[in-house]
Design an enzyme around this catalytic site. Structure first.
Site, PDB file in Angstrom:
ATOM      1  N   CYS A 189      43.454  33.251  39.654  1.00  0.00           N
ATOM      2  CA  CYS A 189      43.155  31.852  39.353  1.00  0.00           C
ATOM      3  C   CYS A 189      43.098  31.762  37.841  1.00  0.00           C
ATOM      4  O   CYS A 189      42.132  32.220  37.230  1.00  0.00           O
ATOM      5  CB  CYS A 189      41.828  31.396  39.964  1.00  0.00           C
TER       6      CYS A 189
ATOM      7  N   CYS B 114      40.110  29.273  36.472  1.00  0.00           N
ATOM      8  CA  CYS B 114      38.687  29.634  36.592  1.00  0.00           C
ATOM      9  C   CYS B 114      38.594  30.915  37.401  1.00  0.00           C
ATOM     10  O   CYS B 114      39.078  31.949  36.933  1.00  0.00           O
ATOM     11  CB  CYS B 114      37.871  28.497  37.189  1.00  0.00           C
ATOM     12  N   SER B 115      37.982  30.871  38.570  1.00  0.00           N
ATOM     13  CA  SER B 115      37.933  32.084  39.385  1.00  0.00           C
ATOM     14  C   SER B 115      37.947  31.711  40.866  1.00  0.00           C
ATOM     15  O   SER B 115      37.190  32.270  41.650  1.00  0.00           O
ATOM     16  CB  SER B 115      36.702  32.919  39.045  1.00  0.00           C
ATOM     17  N   CYS B 116      38.799  30.772  41.261  1.00  0.00           N
ATOM     18  CA  CYS B 116      38.933  30.393  42.665  1.00  0.00           C
ATOM     19  C   CYS B 116      39.239  31.640  43.486  1.00  0.00           C
ATOM     20  O   CYS B 116      40.105  32.441  43.116  1.00  0.00           O
ATOM     21  CB  CYS B 116      40.048  29.368  42.846  1.00  0.00           C
TER      22      CYS B 116
END
Lengths: 221, 95
Positions: free
Chosen positions: A120, A123-125
Site C-alpha cells: 500500500c 499508507c498501510s492498507c
C-alpha cells in the site's frame, strides 16, 4: 449503539490515556485522544464498542489467512468461489472479514508464470482481520517505495528470487480492496490435510514477499 | 453505475493534484495503463472522508501499468506490472 443506563454512565467517564509512556503526548496522540473523546461524547461509539473492536483486531492472526490458503490448495470449489466473490466464500467457512468495513477481499493466485506481491504505497492498507496487524517492514517507506520502483530487486533483497520467465505483479492496495495472496503450493506436501498445510503458510507468503514454507523445513523444525 | 471502461481498454490517469483524501497514488498520474478488471461500485472516499455520504458510488478499476514505465527505468523486466485500483473519475481514454 446500546442505550442502556449502564452505557450512558460509561460514556461520560474520562477515557483512559491512549499511551502510558514516560513522555509528553505527541501531536498525533493528543489528536487521537481528542477525537476519541468526541466520538464517545457524541454517542457515535461507546467505550465498550471501542474495547471490543481493539480486542478483535488484536485477536486476528495470520492463522486466519493460512486457513483460507490451505483450503484453497485442497478444495477446487472453494478456490473457484474465492475467485468469484472472496468475501462470500470466506464468510461461507465461518470467517467474517467484512464485519467492520465494506472492504472487498480479493485473493490473487500465484502460479508458475505469475507472481503477485502486495503493497500500500499511500499508507498501510492490509487485510487485518485475515492477517492480523501488518509487520513493520510492510509499513516502512523503504518497502512502499522500492517494491514499486524495482519489484524483483526488492523481492531478491527480501530473499525471494523469481525466474525471469515469471511475470511479477505489484498490487497497490490503496482503495477499497484488500488483497490476500494465495501462494504457490509447495511440492512435497501431497496428501497433507488442511490443518497441516496451513502450517506452511506464513504472512510473508500471503503478502507475496516469500514462498510458502517447504514441508521438510516444517517437519524438521 | 454504468461502467465507462471495459477490460483491455487503454486509459490514462488524470495528471491533477487536488488537495484532500485522494486514493490515486501520485506515481501513476499522467501514466497510461490497461483496464484489467472492475471491482464494482464503491463510495467515493474523496467525499466520504469529510463527512459526506460518498454517493453516488463509482466504479473502481484494477489498472495495470508496465513496471518499467511507472518507474521510468528501462532495465526492469518488460513482463512486470504494477496494478493500481483507481476510481473511474480519475481515468480518461488513452489518446
Amino acid at each position: 449503539m446500546a442505550e442502556s443506563a449502564h452505557d450512558h454512565d460509561q460514556d461520560h467517564r474520562q477515557l483512559p490515556p491512549i499511551v502510558m509512556e514516560d513522555h509528553e503526548l505527541t501531536y498525533f496522540e493528543k489528536q487521537l485522544t481528542a477525537i476519541l473523546n468526541l466520538l464517545v461524547e457524541k454517542k457515535i461509539i461507546t467505550l465498550d464498542e471501542l474495547r471490543r473492536t481493539i480486542e478483535e483486531n488484536n485477536a486476528a492472526t495470520p492463522a486466519v489467512g493460512a486457513r483460507i490458503v490451505a483450503k484453497a490448495w485442497t478444495d477446487g470449489e472453494f478456490l473457484a468461489a474465492l475467485r468469484q466473490n472472496a468475501n462470500a466464500a470466506i464468510a461461507g467457512i465461518g470467517i467474517r472479514p467484512d464485519r467492520l468495513t465494506e472492504a472487498k477481499i480479493v485473493t490473487p493466485v500465484n502460479t508458475e508464470s505469475l507472481h503477485h506481491v502486495v503493497v500500500c504505497t499511500l499508507c498501510s492498507c492490509y487485510p487485518r482481520l485475515l492477517l492480523g496487524q501488518p509487520p513493520d517492514w510492510y509499513k516502512s517507506e523503504a518497502y512502499r517505495r522500492r517494491v514499486v520502483l524495482d519489484p524483483r530487486g526488492t523481492l531478491l533483497e527480501m530473499g525471494l528470487e523469481l525466474p525471469a520467465s515469471m511475470e511479477v505483479r505489484v498490487v497497490d492496495s490503496t482503495a477499497e480492496v484488500r488483497y490476500l495472496v494465495i501462494p504457490r503450493r509447495p511440492a512435497g506436501a501431497e496428501g497433507w490435510g488442511e490443518a497441516e498445510l496451513a502450517r506452511l503458510v506464513t504472512k510473508e507468503s500471503m503478502v507475496g514477499v516469500a514462498e510458502a514454507l517447504s514441508p521438510t523445513a516444517v517437519l524438521n523444525g | 453505475m454504468a461502467q465507462r471502461f471495459t477490460i483491455g481498454d487503454a486509459v490514462t490517469v488524470k495528471f491533477i493534484f487536488p488537495v484532500g483524501h485522494v486514493r490515486t497514488p501520485p506515481y501513476v498520474r499522467g501514466k497510461t495503463g490497461v483496464i484489467l478488471g472492475c471491482h464494482g461500485d464503491f463510495r467515493n472516499p474523496e467525499t466520504l472522508a469529510y463527512g459526506g455520504d460518498g454517493l453516488p458510488r463509482l466504479p473502481l478499476y484494477a489498472v495495470g501499468f508496465e513496471a518499467r514505465h511507472v518507474a521510468g527505468n528501462d532495465s526492469l523486466s518488460p513482463r512486470d506490472r504494477v496494478v493500481v485500483d483507481i476510481f473511474e473519475h480519475w481515468l480518461e481514454p488513452a489518446a
